[in-house]
Write a protein that holds these residues in place. Structure first.
Motif, mmCIF file in Angstrom:
data_model
loop_
_atom_site.group_PDB
_atom_site.id
_atom_site.type_symbol
_atom_site.label_atom_id
_atom_site.label_comp_id
_atom_site.label_asym_id
_atom_site.label_seq_id
_atom_site.Cartn_x
_atom_site.Cartn_y
_atom_site.Cartn_z
ATOM 1 N N ALA A 35 7.361 -3.311 7.277
ATOM 2 C CA ALA A 35 8.380 -2.282 7.516
ATOM 3 C C ALA A 35 8.389 -1.242 6.516
ATOM 4 N N GLN A 36 7.916 -1.774 5.419
ATOM 5 C CA GLN A 36 8.007 -1.125 3.938
ATOM 6 C C GLN A 36 6.779 -0.067 3.907
ATOM 7 N N VAL A 37 5.711 -0.439 4.589
ATOM 8 C CA VAL A 37 4.626 0.587 4.414
ATOM 9 C C VAL A 37 4.690 2.035 5.086
ATOM 10 N N THR A 38 4.013 2.857 4.483
ATOM 11 C CA THR A 38 4.098 4.358 4.961
ATOM 12 C C THR A 38 2.682 4.798 5.003
ATOM 13 N N PRO A 39 2.455 5.913 5.737
ATOM 14 C CA PRO A 39 1.115 6.445 5.811
ATOM 15 C C PRO A 39 0.446 6.741 4.487
ATOM 16 N N GLU A 40 1.278 7.124 3.449
ATOM 17 C CA GLU A 40 0.854 7.182 2.077
ATOM 18 C C GLU A 40 0.258 6.020 1.470
ATOM 19 N N HIS A 41 1.047 4.745 1.495
ATOM 20 C CA HIS A 41 0.501 3.589 1.222
ATOM 21 C C HIS A 41 -1.030 3.213 1.861
ATOM 22 N N VAL A 42 -1.161 3.595 2.972
ATOM 23 C CA VAL A 42 -2.514 3.295 3.618
ATOM 24 C C VAL A 42 -3.669 4.272 2.983
ATOM 25 N N SER A 43 -3.224 5.321 3.021
ATOM 26 C CA SER A 43 -3.962 6.657 2.361
ATOM 27 C C SER A 43 -4.410 6.155 1.040
ATOM 28 N N ALA A 44 -3.512 5.733 0.174
ATOM 29 C CA ALA A 44 -3.614 5.265 -1.337
ATOM 30 C C ALA A 44 -4.649 4.212 -1.362
ATOM 31 N N PHE A 45 -4.602 3.323 -0.343
ATOM 32 C CA PHE A 45 -5.505 2.091 -0.078
ATOM 33 C C PHE A 45 -6.896 2.596 0.146
ATOM 34 N N ALA A 46 -7.221 3.466 0.995
ATOM 35 C CA ALA A 46 -8.336 4.085 1.164
ATOM 36 C C ALA A 46 -8.918 4.627 -0.051
ATOM 37 N N ALA A 47 -8.004 5.500 -0.883
ATOM 38 C CA ALA A 47 -8.624 6.117 -2.150
ATOM 39 C C ALA A 47 -9.070 5.082 -3.274
ATOM 40 N N ALA A 48 -8.150 4.135 -3.037
ATOM 41 C CA ALA A 48 -8.407 2.937 -4.124
ATOM 42 C C ALA A 48 -9.861 2.117 -3.705
ATOM 43 N N LEU A 49 -10.078 1.895 -2.576
ATOM 44 C CA LEU A 49 -11.465 1.494 -2.072
ATOM 45 C C LEU A 49 -12.586 2.353 -2.550
ATOM 46 N N SER A 50 -12.482 3.883 -2.360
ATOM 47 C CA SER A 50 -13.555 4.824 -2.658
ATOM 48 C C SER A 50 -13.691 4.835 -4.119
ATOM 49 N N ALA A 51 -12.780 4.520 -4.767
ATOM 50 C CA ALA A 51 -12.667 4.866 -6.221
ATOM 51 C C ALA A 51 -13.186 3.701 -6.999
ATOM 52 N N GLY A 52 -12.959 2.447 -6.550
ATOM 53 C CA GLY A 52 -13.234 1.213 -7.172
ATOM 54 C C GLY A 52 -11.982 0.904 -8.232
ATOM 55 N N SER A 53 -12.326 -0.015 -9.091
ATOM 56 C CA SER A 53 -11.521 -0.240 -10.144
ATOM 57 C C SER A 53 -12.200 -0.689 -11.536
ATOM 58 N N PRO A 54 -11.709 -0.158 -12.548
ATOM 59 C CA PRO A 54 -12.794 -0.775 -13.762
ATOM 60 C C PRO A 54 -12.213 -2.011 -14.271
ATOM 61 N N ALA A 55 -13.273 -2.442 -14.918
ATOM 62 C CA ALA A 55 -12.955 -4.193 -15.519
ATOM 63 C C ALA A 55 -11.854 -4.062 -16.429
ATOM 64 N N THR A 56 -10.922 -5.255 -16.423
ATOM 65 C CA THR A 56 -10.037 -5.279 -17.553
ATOM 66 C C THR A 56 -9.999 -6.766 -18.083
ATOM 67 N N GLY A 57 -9.069 -6.812 -18.923
ATOM 68 C CA GLY A 57 -9.096 -8.302 -19.196
ATOM 69 C C GLY A 57 -8.481 -9.603 -18.400
ATOM 70 N N GLU A 58 -8.151 -8.874 -17.325
ATOM 71 C CA GLU A 58 -7.797 -9.731 -16.184
ATOM 72 C C GLU A 58 -8.768 -10.107 -15.248
#
Length: 302
Positions: A35-58
């Motif tokens: 119930a907390q999820v908004t369309p903006e959260h879903v769009s941000a997830f898609a953008a994150a998948l397209s961008a990938g994520s850099p390596a970190t210490g974790e």
């Protein structure tokens, strides 16, 4: 998805991976309830998948996903939120209006007819394994079936068709949707030879003999992964010089039918496509082939 949609184990596994990554993304934003999820959260997830994520210490990071992979992940997310809405967890499907990234149109790769014939001639039909491989390849190209549909066949699914050419072969596609396709002479001969001269020797090695049509060396059902390996082995033996998969034979089946004058609606039924739009991609392949032949053969094409 298993009980109500009839999705395959591979589809379910793919959805599970995509939704686990989605839940991880939301948790990082402090979102823990549907119930907390908004369309903006879903769009941000898609953008994150397209961008990938850099390596970190974790962790090592994640590479950017192709548009087709992002679209697949969003399909899982939309299905999840549709389920939440139907189940009363949320008032509506917040992911319904989030559009996937645009994908470039990729034409299916089809083999020329002479390459298909070289591939089908590659197995050594004097050995049980060669007979099995020949049956596998003839079924894939002769019916246009998906590899999962072919390795899922049982002996009882084909025995009647070997005696009566008018009987079609029943295949169960995505969502357990049933269709019947003709079984040509070459495929019937290859399957018959395998059943008579190849399968008995392998089924004798099984700890618990089963009904599977195509067997591995232990007498168990041939897996999708093993079918891929069989195809690669014979593609190398036939010196095709290109990387192919079982789906390449499905593409070749459709393309060669259209090249031969088959109606696109007939090809749609044979492939088990829910929409003719999916099948029409093959008409672009044949048009491209025509342009290539024209450019190579006509004196004023250049």
């Amino acid at each position: 998805m298993t009980a109500e949609v009839g999705a395959s184990e591979h589809t379910v596994a793919g959805y599970r991976r995509d939704l686990a990554r989605y839940a991880e993304h939301l948790a990082a934003l402090g979102v823990t309830e549907p119930a907390q999820v908004t369309p903006e959260h879903v769009s941000a997830f898609a953008a994150a998948l397209s961008a990938g994520s850099p390596a970190t210490g974790e962790g090592p990071g994640r590479r950017p996903l192709a548009a087709s992979s992002v679209a697949r992940a969003l399909a899982a997310v939309r299905s999840f939120h549709a389920f939440c809405a139907r189940d009363g967890e949320t008032p509506d499907n917040v992911a319904a209006r989030v559009a996937p990234p645009r994908q470039g149109q990729r034409l299916p790769k089809a083999l020329p007819l002479d390459a298909v014939e070289a591939l089908l001639a590659a197995p050594d039909r004097t050995t049980p394994i060669g007979l099995r491989d020949a049956a596998l390849l003839e079924l894939l190209y002769g019916t246009g079936a998906r590899v999962s549909e072919v390795v899922g066949l049982d002996v009882d699914d084909v025995t009647a068709q070997l005696d009566d050419p008018d009987l079609g072969l029943r295949l169960f596609g995505k969502g357990r949707k049933e269709r019947v396709v003709p079984l040509g002479t070459y495929a019937r001969t290859a399957v018959g030879d395998w059943l008579v001269r190849g399968r008995p020797g392998l089924i004798a090695k099984a700890t618990r003999p089963g009904p599977a049509l195509l067997l591995n060396t232990r007498g168990d059902r041939l897996s999708r992964q093993s079918a891929f390996a069989v195809l690669r082995t014979h593609a190398e033996r036939a010196r095709l010089g290109v990387e192919i998969s079982p789906h390449t034979l499905r593409h070749s089946f459709a393309t060669h039918l259209l090249d031969g004058g088959a109606d696109v609606r007939v090809v749609q039924e044979l492939l088990g496509h829910a929409s003719v739009t999916t099948t029409q991609i093959y008409t672009l392949v044949t048009a491209e082939h025509l342009r290539e032949v024209f450019a190579a053969a006509h004196p004023r094409a250049r």
